[in-house]
Design a protein around this motif. Structure first.
Motif, short mmCIF file in Angstrom:
data_model
loop_
_atom_site.label_atom_id
_atom_site.label_comp_id
_atom_site.label_asym_id
_atom_site.label_seq_id
_atom_site.Cartn_x
_atom_site.Cartn_y
_atom_site.Cartn_z
N MET A 151 0.83 -1.21 0.00
CA MET A 151 0.00 0.00 0.00
C MET A 151 0.87 1.25 0.00
O MET A 151 1.75 1.42 0.82
N ARG A 152 0.58 2.14 -0.94
CA ARG A 152 1.16 3.48 -0.94
C ARG A 152 0.09 4.44 -0.45
O ARG A 152 -1.07 4.32 -0.85
N ALA A 153 0.44 5.36 0.40
CA ALA A 153 -0.61 6.17 1.01
C ALA A 153 -0.07 7.51 1.47
O ALA A 153 1.10 7.65 1.81
N TYR A 154 -0.97 8.48 1.47
CA TYR A 154 -0.81 9.71 2.21
C TYR A 154 -1.87 9.72 3.31
O TYR A 154 -2.74 8.84 3.37
N ALA A 155 -1.83 10.73 4.17
CA ALA A 155 -2.72 10.76 5.34
C ALA A 155 -4.19 10.54 4.97
O ALA A 155 -4.89 9.76 5.64
N PRO A 156 -4.75 11.19 3.93
CA PRO A 156 -6.18 11.03 3.68
C PRO A 156 -6.57 9.63 3.20
O PRO A 156 -7.67 9.16 3.52
#
Length: 770
Positions: A509-514
Motif C-alpha cells: 500500500m502506498r498512502a498519504y494521510a487522507p
C-alpha cells in the motif's frame, strides 16, 4: 533496580489516561488501575474505556497510597479526582519525589483557560481543527467523541517515558502536563502550513481538501458501490492513475497537464472526467488496483470493513477480548518489535518495558536524550516529526537526504507570507519543512553510491536510532537496512513507519494521510447528522498520529537498548495506528450491528453539545452542558427552563435535534466572544471556533509556550510548534530552524567522521556527497 516500570492509573470514565496506561501495559509495564471500571452496558464509549483495562491489575480506590509507594508513574485525566484522592500535585511531589506524574486535560494545568469547564470539542475549536472540517457555508464539524482522546493518551504515555529517561540522570520525577488543545494545535501547526504558506485557505471545503491541497487529486469521490479517496502530489502519481484508467484521450489535453491548475482552479471539471471510470469499479476492485499499481487511492471503508480486514487479523493487530461479559474484536498495538527484519520473527513488543531499569546516566536532566544520536531517513511528516521531537528532548538528529531528490516538503511550490509571494527558493524556505524538521543537522548523500553506504555505516556505528517512513524494502534495495545496521551496531534501534507494515498482503500500500484515514475508517465517521459522510481530509490525522505512536515506541525500545545492550527493529503500520484510535466506533459497530452514522458535533452522553452560530459572518462557538447543574444554569439563561422536552439528560438526548435548533436560534443573535465569556461564567463548556489566524494569536498557546520563533533564510522569523507537552523540570528546546540542503556536510563528515576537507570535496565532485 526494578523488574519493570510500575504505573498507577487513577481511574476515571475517560479515555486518555486509560489509553496511556494500556499502551504502557501492552509494552510490558506493570500497570495498576485504581478505582472502578465504567459501568458499560451498551454504551460504546464506556465499553471502549473498560476494554483498556486489559493487562492491568484492578484495585479499589482506598489502595492508592499503598500502590504509590513503589510506583514510578501516576497517570490521571481527572484533576478533581487527584485532589480528592491525595490532596493535589504539590502533596504528591513532596511525598513521592521520584514519581513521574502524567496529567491529561483539555487546556492544561496552567494557562488562561486551565480552570474553565471543557470537553474535547473545545480542544478542536481552539486548535483550529473544527475550522477546517465541514461544508464551507455550514457549521464546522468535529471528529467524533473518543477518537482524539486517544491522541492525548498516546502523547501522555510518550511524555512519561521521556520524564523517566530524565530521572535516570538525577533520580527525580516530575509532572508531565498534556493538554489536548496543545496536541491538536501541534498537528494543525504542521498541516495548515501546507495551505496557508502556499497561497491557499485553511477552511472547510466539504469532501475535497482546500484547493485540493495544491494539486489534483485530493478528494472523496463516488464509485460503483460506495466512495473512494483519491490523492496525489506528483506527476508520477498522476501518470500511474491515468495509465490504470486506460490513458483516456482527455488526459492528453493541455488543460489537464498542470496538477496545480486542475486542483486549485477547476477540480470539479476533472472530477467529472474521472468519475465515469470510478463508476465502473467497486471499492474492492479499486483497492486491489491501488495496491497492484502503487496508486494513492483507498476505499472510504466502514468500520465493519476495518474489522474484517484479513491483514489486520493475520498480523495480530485485531484480536478477540472479553469486555464486561461481551466478546469483542479490538485493536492491539500497531507495531511489532523484532530482533531481525524478517516476516514471522518473534514479536518483542510486549517486553520492551519489562526489563531492569537502565543504569544511571550522566548529563543534564533537562535534556534527557542528550548524548543520543538519531539518523533520520524520513520524508514529509510522520517519521521526520518523530526525529524532531527527539531532538527537542536533547538527541542529536542527522537528517539524510539526496540533494537531487530532497524531502518532498521542500518542493511544495511558491511560498507566501500573509498572502504575499516571497521570492526565493522553496527548498530553503518552506515553513512546513522547518516546522517538521527544526533543530536537526542535515547532510546529503547518494545512497546508490557504495562510498555513501560506507559513510552511513560509519554514522550508524555511533548512533542509537534510525527512523524511516519509505515504502517497505526501500532502504534494503539501496544496500542499507536493519541487517546491515545491526551488524555494525548491535544496540541500534530502527523504527520503520510504512503505510501498512513491512510484510503481509497490505505491505504494498502506498498512502498519504487522507487515504490512510479512509482505509482506517475515519473518513466515514465525520459528517452532518443523517447525511452522507463529509470526511476530515484537511486535518491529515494519519501522519501526526503515527508520529506520536512512533515516538512512544522508539522511547520504549531505546530504554530497552540502554538496559540490555540489544537493539530491535520496529515495524509500525500507520494505518493500524490510526484504526486503533477508533476503538469506541469499533465497539459500537459490534454491539449495534451497524455502521456508526455521522452525528455532526453531538455527544452520546451530553446534550446540548455542539457548534452553534454567533452573529456575524462565519462566527461559531462550542457549547456543552456537561452536567445537570450546568444545564439548569444554561436553560435559565436561554429561557428553556420550563420546556419539558429538555427536562433531564435522557429527554435532551432524545430530543437533541430540537434542542440544537433552539440553541442555534438563540446563539445566532449573540456576539461570539461575549457569549463565550458569559457561558463560561455559569459553568458551561464554551469556546470560540478559531480560524487559523485566530489560533495563531490566541493567548493560550503563548502562555503554554508551545510555539517558538526560528529564523528561516529568505523568509524571516516564523513560529514553529514544539512537541505537545509541558514538563515541570525540563523544557524541550527549539534552538534553530530545519537544515538547508547539505548544510552540515562538513560538520558531520568532517567533524564527526574525521574526513578532510579535501576528501569531502572529492566525494562531492564524485556525486557521493550530493
Amino acid at each position: 533496580m526494578t523488574d519493570t516500570i510500575r504505573v498507577v492509573e487513577l481511574a476515571s470514565l475517560d479515555i486518555p489516561a486509560a489509553y496511556a496506561g494500556w499502551l504502557l501495559a501492552a509494552m510490558g509495564a506493570t500497570v495498576t488501575r485504581v478505582g472502578d471500571l465504567p459501568a458499560a452496558g451498551d454504551d460504546s464509549l464506556a465499553l471502549a474505556a473498560a476494554s483498556l483495562a486489559q493487562g492491568k491489575t484492578l484495585v479499589p480506590r482506598d489502595s492508592l497510597e499503598a500502590v504509590l509507594e513503589s510506583a514510578d508513574v501516576l497517570l490521571c485525566d481527572d484533576r478533581e479526582a487527584l485532589v480528592l484522592a491525595v490532596g493535589g500535585l504539590d502533596v504528591l511531589i513532596a511525598r513521592y519525589p521520584r514519581l513521574v506524574i502524567g496529567v491529561h486535560s483539555i487546556f492544561g494545568l496552567d494557562g488562561p483557560y486551565a480552570d474553565i469547564p471543557a470537553t474535547a470539542l473545545d480542544a478542536q475549536a481552539l486548535s483550529g481543527v473544527a475550522w477546517a472540517l465541514g461544508e464551507p457555508d455550514r457549521a464546522p464539524l468535529s471528529i467524533p467523541a473518543g477518537i482524539l482522546e486517544h491522541q492525548g493518551g498516546a502523547v501522555l504515555a510518550a511524555g512519561t517515558l521521556a520524564a523517566l529517561t530524565a530521572r535516570e540522570r538525577d533520580g527525580l520525577g516530575q509532572v508531565v502536563d498534556v493538554a489536548l488543545a496543545d496536541v491538536l494545535a501541534s498537528y494543525v501547526g504542521g498541516n495548515s502550513r501546507f495551505y496557508i504558506h502556499h497561497g491557499m485557505a485553511w477552511h472547510r471545503n466539504g469532501r475535497r481538501a482546500s484547493s485540493s491541497g495544491g494539486a489534483y487529486p485530493f478528494a472523496i469521490l463516488p464509485c460503483a458501490d460506495g466512495e473512494v479517496c483519491l490523492c496525489g502530489r506528483s506527476r508520477d502519481e498522476w501518470n500511474r492513475l491515468v495509465t490504470v484508467m486506460g490513458n483516456p484521450a482527455w488526459a492528453a489535453d493541455p488543460r489537464y497537464q498542470s496538477l496545480r491548475a486542475m486542483g486549485r482552479d477547476y477540480p470539479d471539471e476533472v472530477d467529472a472526467l474521472v468519475k465515469p471510470w470510478l463508476a465502473q469499479h467497486d471499492m474492492a476492485e479499486l483497492e486491489r488496483l491501488a495496491i497492484a499499481n502503487n496508486l494513492i487511492m483507498s476505499p472510504v471503508r466502514s468500520i465493519a470493513d476495518v474489522i474484517a480486514t484479513p491483514g489486520f487479523h493475520a498480523d495480530g493487530f485485531l484480536h478477540d477480548q472479553d469486555v464486561a461479559g461481551r466478546k469483542l474484536t479490538l485493536p492491539g498495538l500497531p507495531f511489532r518489535a523484532t530482533a531481525a527484519r524478517r516476516d514471522g520473527e518473534r514479536d518483542l513488543a510486549s517486553g520492551l518495558l519489562a526489563t531492569d531499569a537502565p543504569p544511571a546516566s550522566t548529563g543534564p536532566a533537562n535534556r534527557p536524550l542528550a548524548g543520543m544520536r538519531v539518523i533520520d531517513f524520513g520524508w514529509v511528516w510522520s517519521a521526520p516529526w518523530v526525529g524532531t521531537m527527539l531532538g527537542e528532548l536533547g538527541a542529536e538528529v542527522i537528517k539524510i537526504e539526496h540533494g537531487k531528490r530532497p524531502d518532498t516538503l521542500r518542493l511544495s511550490g511558491k511560498i507566501f507570507r500573509d498572502g504575499v509571494l516571497v521570492e526565493g527558493s522553496s527548498t530553503q524556505m518552506s515553513p512546513m519543512y522547518h516546522q517538521v524538521n527544526h533543530g536537526k543537522l542535515g547532510v546529503t548523500l547518494n545512497a546508490k553510491e557504495p562510498r555513501a553506504v560506507e559513510l552511513i555505516r560509519e554514522l550508524i556505528a555511533t548512533s542509537d536510532l534510525v527512523i524511516e517512513n519509505m515504502s517497505p524494502g526501500s532502504l534494503e534495495r539501496s544496500g542499507l537496512g536493519y541487517e546491515l545496521f545491526r551488524s555494525v551496531n548491535p544496540r541500534i534501534v530502527m523504527l520503520a513507519m510504512s503505510a501498512a507494515g513491512q510484510f503481509g498482503v497490505l505491505a504494498g500500500m502506498r498512502a498519504y494521510a487522507p487515504t490512510m484515514s479512509s482505509f482506517a475508517g475515519l473518513e466515514a465517521l465525520v459528517g452532518y447528522p443523517d447525511e452522507a459522510p463529509i470526511g476530515a481530509l484537511n486535518v491529515g490525522l494519519g501522519d501526526p498520529n503515527a508520529s506520536v505512536h512512533g515516538l512512544l515506541t522508539a522511547l520504549a525500545a531505546l530504554r530497552r537498548a540502554r538496559a540490555t545492550g540489544e537493539g530491535c527493529y520496529i515495524d509500525l503500520s500507520q494505518v493500524e495506528a490510526l484504526a486503533g484510535t477508533l476503538r469506541p466506533q469499533i465497539v459500537a459497530t459490534q454491539i449495534k450491528g451497524e455502521q456508526p452514522t455521522p452525528t455532526g458535533n453531538r455527544h452520546p452522553h451530553i446534550a446540548p453539545h455542539g457548534i452553534y452560530p454567533a452573529s456575524g459572518e462565519d462566527r461559531w462557538l462550542t457549547l456543552a452542558a456537561v452536567n445537570e447543574s450546568a444545564w439548569c444554569s444554561l436553560a435559565t439563561m436561554v429561557g428553556l427552563a420550563s420546556d419539558k422536552r429538555f427536562g433531564d439528560r435522557a429527554s435532551r438526548l432524545a430530543n437533541v435535534a430540537e434542542l440544537d435548533a433552539a440553541m442555534a436560534a438563540w446563539t445566532v443573535t449573540q456576539e461570539r466572544d461575549d457569549l463565550v465569556a458569559r457561558l463560561r461564567a455559569i459553568g458551561i463548556a464554551a469556546t470560540p471556533v478559531l480560524s487559523i489566524d485566530e489560533m495563531w494569536r490566541d493567548p493560550h498557546f503563548s502562555a503554554r509556550g508551545v510555539k517558538h520563533p526560528v529564523d528561516i533564510p529568505g523568509y524571516g522569523t516564523e513560529e514553529v510548534f514544539r512537541g505537545p507537552w509541558r514538563f515541570s523540570r525540563m523544557a524541550p528546546v527549539i534552538d534553530r530552524r530545519g537544515p538547508l540542503p547539505g548544510e552540515h556536510n562538513t560538520q558531520v563528515f568532517g567533524g564527526l567522521l574525521g574526513l578532510s576537507d579535501t576528501t569531502i570535496a572529492e566525494l562531492s565532485a564524485a556525486g557521493v556527497i550530493a
